[in-house]
Design a protein around this motif. Structure first.
Motif, PDB file in Angstrom:
ATOM      1  N   PRO A   2       0.825  -1.221   0.000  1.00  0.00           N
ATOM      2  CA  PRO A   2       0.000   0.000   0.000  1.00  0.00           C
ATOM      3  C   PRO A   2       0.856   1.266   0.000  1.00  0.00           C
ATOM      4  N   ALA A   3       0.265   2.364  -0.459  1.00  0.00           N
ATOM      5  CA  ALA A   3       0.989   3.635  -0.521  1.00  0.00           C
ATOM      6  C   ALA A   3       1.410   4.120   0.863  1.00  0.00           C
ATOM      7  N   TRP A   4       0.550   3.904   1.871  1.00  0.00           N
ATOM      8  CA  TRP A   4       0.910   4.368   3.215  1.00  0.00           C
ATOM      9  C   TRP A   4       2.194   3.702   3.705  1.00  0.00           C
ATOM     10  N   MET A   5       2.408   2.457   3.311  1.00  0.00           N
ATOM     11  CA  MET A   5       3.599   1.735   3.753  1.00  0.00           C
ATOM     12  C   MET A   5       4.856   2.343   3.150  1.00  0.00           C
ATOM     13  N   ALA A   6       4.777   2.715   1.874  1.00  0.00           N
ATOM     14  CA  ALA A   6       5.937   3.316   1.207  1.00  0.00           C
ATOM     15  C   ALA A   6       6.277   4.675   1.822  1.00  0.00           C
ATOM     16  N   ARG A   7       5.230   5.423   2.196  1.00  0.00           N
ATOM     17  CA  ARG A   7       5.462   6.731   2.809  1.00  0.00           C
ATOM     18  C   ARG A   7       6.053   6.605   4.207  1.00  0.00           C
ATOM     19  N   LYS A   8       5.500   5.686   4.992  1.00  0.00           N
ATOM     20  CA  LYS A   8       5.901   5.586   6.392  1.00  0.00           C
ATOM     21  C   LYS A   8       7.183   4.772   6.582  1.00  0.00           C
ATOM     22  N   TYR A   9       7.378   3.784   5.705  1.00  0.00           N
ATOM     23  CA  TYR A   9       8.530   2.889   5.828  1.00  0.00           C
ATOM     24  C   TYR A   9       9.249   2.776   4.479  1.00  0.00           C
ATOM     25  N   PRO A  10      10.078   3.761   4.162  1.00  0.00           N
ATOM     26  CA  PRO A  10      10.713   3.761   2.832  1.00  0.00           C
ATOM     27  C   PRO A  10      11.650   2.594   2.577  1.00  0.00           C
ATOM     28  N   ASP A  11      11.975   1.797   3.612  1.00  0.00           N
ATOM     29  CA  ASP A  11      12.837   0.642   3.351  1.00  0.00           C
ATOM     30  C   ASP A  11      12.134  -0.386   2.463  1.00  0.00           C
ATOM     31  N   VAL A  12      10.798  -0.286   2.291  1.00  0.00           N
ATOM     32  CA  VAL A  12      10.104  -1.231   1.403  1.00  0.00           C
ATOM     33  C   VAL A  12      10.351  -0.901  -0.064  1.00  0.00           C
ATOM     34  N   LEU A  13      10.863   0.284  -0.354  1.00  0.00           N
ATOM     35  CA  LEU A  13      11.054   0.707  -1.738  1.00  0.00           C
ATOM     36  C   LEU A  13      12.370   0.178  -2.296  1.00  0.00           C
ATOM     37  N   GLN A  14      12.323  -0.255  -3.545  1.00  0.00           N
ATOM     38  CA  GLN A  14      13.513  -0.790  -4.188  1.00  0.00           C
ATOM     39  C   GLN A  14      14.481   0.312  -4.614  1.00  0.00           C
ATOM     40  N   VAL A  15      15.733  -0.086  -4.758  1.00  0.00           N
ATOM     41  CA  VAL A  15      16.756   0.747  -5.387  1.00  0.00           C
ATOM     42  C   VAL A  15      17.138   0.075  -6.688  1.00  0.00           C
ATOM     43  N   ASP A  16      17.196   0.851  -7.776  1.00  0.00           N
ATOM     44  CA  ASP A  16      17.383   0.237  -9.082  1.00  0.00           C
ATOM     45  C   ASP A  16      18.862  -0.005  -9.403  1.00  0.00           C
TER      46      ASP A  16
END
Length: 684
Positions: free
Chosen positions: A86-100
């Protein structure tokens, strides 16, 4: 069978009622029943709907739909919804986002957009799976769990969490830095590591760069090969967390996740060990060779020792992501569905049941099109198939495909072949495997597609195309297979390296040298415009005097192997191009170059005949596919006509009754309509 609650070939597919207002739901179910649909896959991308914030879970819509489907006789393949956070997770916990690949941090968007080594993602994904299992563990509609969706469908991750996890993965694999330095050959270019913290991920910032034809090039194949292994393992660990979460509450409900055929990023042989049943998504193009689709079905079936699999997705007609999204012509959807059944599928499921109205899949076909009613060609064809599958009942469930030939397929070998710094960018591992498969397919000869770990004793012929990487114990296994009477074929660019992509010194083909009775001195890479010739001595039965060859030419010498054909041109004219080595009670063949397709058909026809491997029918024209499934001593012969026009097929010494029409089929010539199929229950 997959689940005895539904003892028939399941028919249905992905359904997204969460994208629609409730008045549509009842109309959908009315149409599902008209089409014979009895299984719906729910909740695939509903994580954001189910969990609007960190602490709130709302399954009200899912409760209602589970109950509604069950009341109408429709079972549920329940997905865990974790393929897009969910979008809230990406905002609150940016460690879920990938690095390319280039070191850029992604923002929220797309799907498969989570870092597999994010502690946040793993925590909330496994928690979601467990909450679903707790809630629906006793629901009578639940047939099977569908974990996540199409793992690996986005780019790899190169974040700090992944880098730290990669170091731990490497430490577990190698134990010491000395062993890691040896495996990675770090003496080259001064790369010796003295501290685990010095290890970084191979990426566009370190060892790799984007090469030609979409390939990723690397300075250190050993490092990059291990990163691919690590990434596949990381995603598998995410799957296993969810698997364990649902099994905790529903130990008797089978669990799967949908694979994607020859999907390069993940080692499906390793994944299949943790799946109760294999499922996969089949999306051939309009012009995909039917033999290639057949090979993909057989590859998926071979992941679990021939166990029947699930066709989790196919399109009823159009698909939306290819350059030219052609319609499936009348009859093709039904024919391709039976192709899956013929090769081991015990389900026929679609993406999707109702066509979306927005975003990137709104032009992807569905059972219920945008017209919204049953008066469409696609719906009528789906309803016809649903009726037929209902009549078949459980007749074919758990029936096994029988084959006397096998093709070895190995993901790690695939990675290593196409990561190699040479000898040619034209070499494609899957293409080389398909060349052999296609030749057997055209001959009407069944072939399993199996792992190097598979039991080979039941096969009369085993083909190992481009066995560049010889894993530990494999050479010994192949020697024992041939010594016991089997026939092995391997090809150019085989026996070169071990599991760390280090060359086996002492002469190619390394550990296979004794078995094959040859050694290779050099490997010539031909330009696309260049060709050589395979020259066959006079009197070789069933073969022409010469054939074209190209791409790669191994320059080999016999060390006891009999030379069956030689090169016709260039400075290595007269050197062996095809050899056979008698080894124990069997024989090991080496094809030193990539030949034209007619050579493979002519050669394999003779070789199979000599091994007692015969076609399933006496005569079948081009475009006719045959397979055999067996159950409880009863054989079922599938004959599929991929041609638009009718053809004549002669079964020979086989006869029986077509299950779809009740028509007797004897051994003489009979006409099979265009894009039609027989399922012949054979007389004993």
């Amino acid at each position: 069978m997959i689940n005895p609650k539904k003892p028939k070939i399941w028919y249905g597919g992905d359904y997204n009622p969460d994208q629609w207002e409730k008045p549509i739901w009842d109309e959908d179910i009315r149409m599902f029943k008209l089409a014979g649909i009895d299984v719906a896959t729910l909740n695939v991308f509903a994580w954001a709907k189910n969990q609007p914030d960190e602490d709130t879970y709302d399954f009200g819509w899912l409760d209602e739909m589970m109950d509604k489907l069950h009341a109408n006789g429709i079972g549920v393949c329940l997905a865990t919804s974790t393929a897009a956070h969910p979008a809230w997770m990406a905002r609150k916990y940016p460690d879920v986002l990938q690095v390319d690949f280039h070191g850029r941090k992604r923002k929220f968007g797309g799907r498969h957009n989570s870092c597999p080594n994010s502690p946040t993602y793993r925590k909330y994904a496994s928690r979601m799976a467990e909450k679903l299992a707790e809630r629906y563990k006793d629901h009578p509609a639940l047939l099977i769990w569908h974990i996540n969706n199409e793992y690996g469908g986005a780019g790899n991750c190169y974040c700090d969490n992944c880098e730290a996890a990669f170091r731990e993965w490497a430490r577990a694999r190698y134990g010491t830095l000395d062993e890691l330095n040896r495996a990675w050959n770090t003496g080259f270019w001064g790369h010796t590591f003295h501290d685990w913290e010095d290890i970084v991920l191979p990426s566009g910032l370190s060892e790799e760069w984007a090469g030609a034809n979409g390939r990723t090039e690397t300075n250190f194949q050993g490092i990059s090969l291990d990163y691919i292994r690590f990434h596949s393992d990381s995603l598998l660990d995410c799957y296993k967390l969810e698997y364990e979460a649902v099994k905790k509450h529903t130990p008797d409900i089978p669990v799967t996740t949908n694979l994607m055929g020859a999907f390069k990023k993940l080692d499906y042989h390793k994944w299949a060990k943790h799946m109760d049943v294999v499922s996969w998504d089949n999306y051939p193009r309009f012009d995909t060779p039917h033999s290639y689709t057949g090979m993909m079905h057989d590859l998926m079936r071979g992941l679990k020792d021939g166990q029947p699999f699930m066709l989790m997705e196919q399109t009823p007609s159009q698909q939306n992501w290819q350059p030219y999204n052609s319609l499936k012509r009348p009859g093709v959807m039904r024919l391709w569905s039976y192709q899956a059944v013929a090769r081991g599928a015990d389900t026929i499921l679609f993406f999707q049941l109702r066509r979306s109205i927005g975003a990137c899949e709104k032009y992807h076909g569905a059972v219920i099109e945008h017209a919204g009613h049953e008066h469409t060609r696609v719906f009528r064809e789906c309803a016809r198939l649903g009726e037929e599958l209902g009549k078949l009942g459980d007749t074919l469930l758990d029936a096994r495909v029988r084959a006397k030939a096998a093709i070895l397929f190995d993901w790690e070998n695939w990675w290593a072949v196409e990561m190699s710094s040479g000898p040619t960018i034209a070499l494609r591992y899957v293409d080389e495997a398909h060349k052999f498969y296609d030749a057997l397919y055209r001959l009407g000869i069944a072939a399993d597609v199996v792992s190097v770990e598979a039991d080979l004793s039941g096969y009369d012929l085993v083909i190992a195309p481009v066995m560049y990487m010889v894993k530990q114990g494999v050479a010994d296994k192949l020697e024992k297979y041939v010594q016991a009477g089997g026939a092995l074929i391997t090809t150019f660019f085989s026996g070169i390296v071990g599991e760390s992509d280090l060359v086996q010194t002492g002469g190619y083909p390394g550990e296979l040298r004794k078995l094959l009775g040859i050694w290779a001195e050099e490997i010539d890479a031909l330009l696309p415009s260049q060709r050589n010739r395979i020259v066959v001595p006079d009197g070789a039965p069933g073969l022409r005097a010469e054939y074209e060859c190209g791409m790669l030419c191994d320059l080999i010498h016999s060390e006891g192997a009999e030379v069956k054909a030689v090169y016709g041109d260039d400075f290595y004219r007269g050197m062996p191009a095809l050899t056979v080595n008698k080894f124990g009670a069997g024989e090991a063949w080496y094809l030193a170059t990539s030949p034209e397709t007619s050579f493979l058909q002519d050669w394999l026809s003779q070789l199979c005949a000599s091994r007692g491997i015969r076609p399933l029918v006496r005569t079948a024209p081009e475009g006719v596919e045959t397979t055999l499934r067996s159950k409880d001593g009863q054989d079922y012969l599938f004959v599929l006509n991929h041609n638009e026009d009718a053809v004549s097929v002669e079964l020979g010494d086989r006869s029986g009754v077509d299950l779809l029409t009740g028509r007797p089929i004897d051994g003489g010539k009979a006409e099979l309509a265009g894009r039609d199929v027989w399922i012949v229950k054979l007389h004993s």
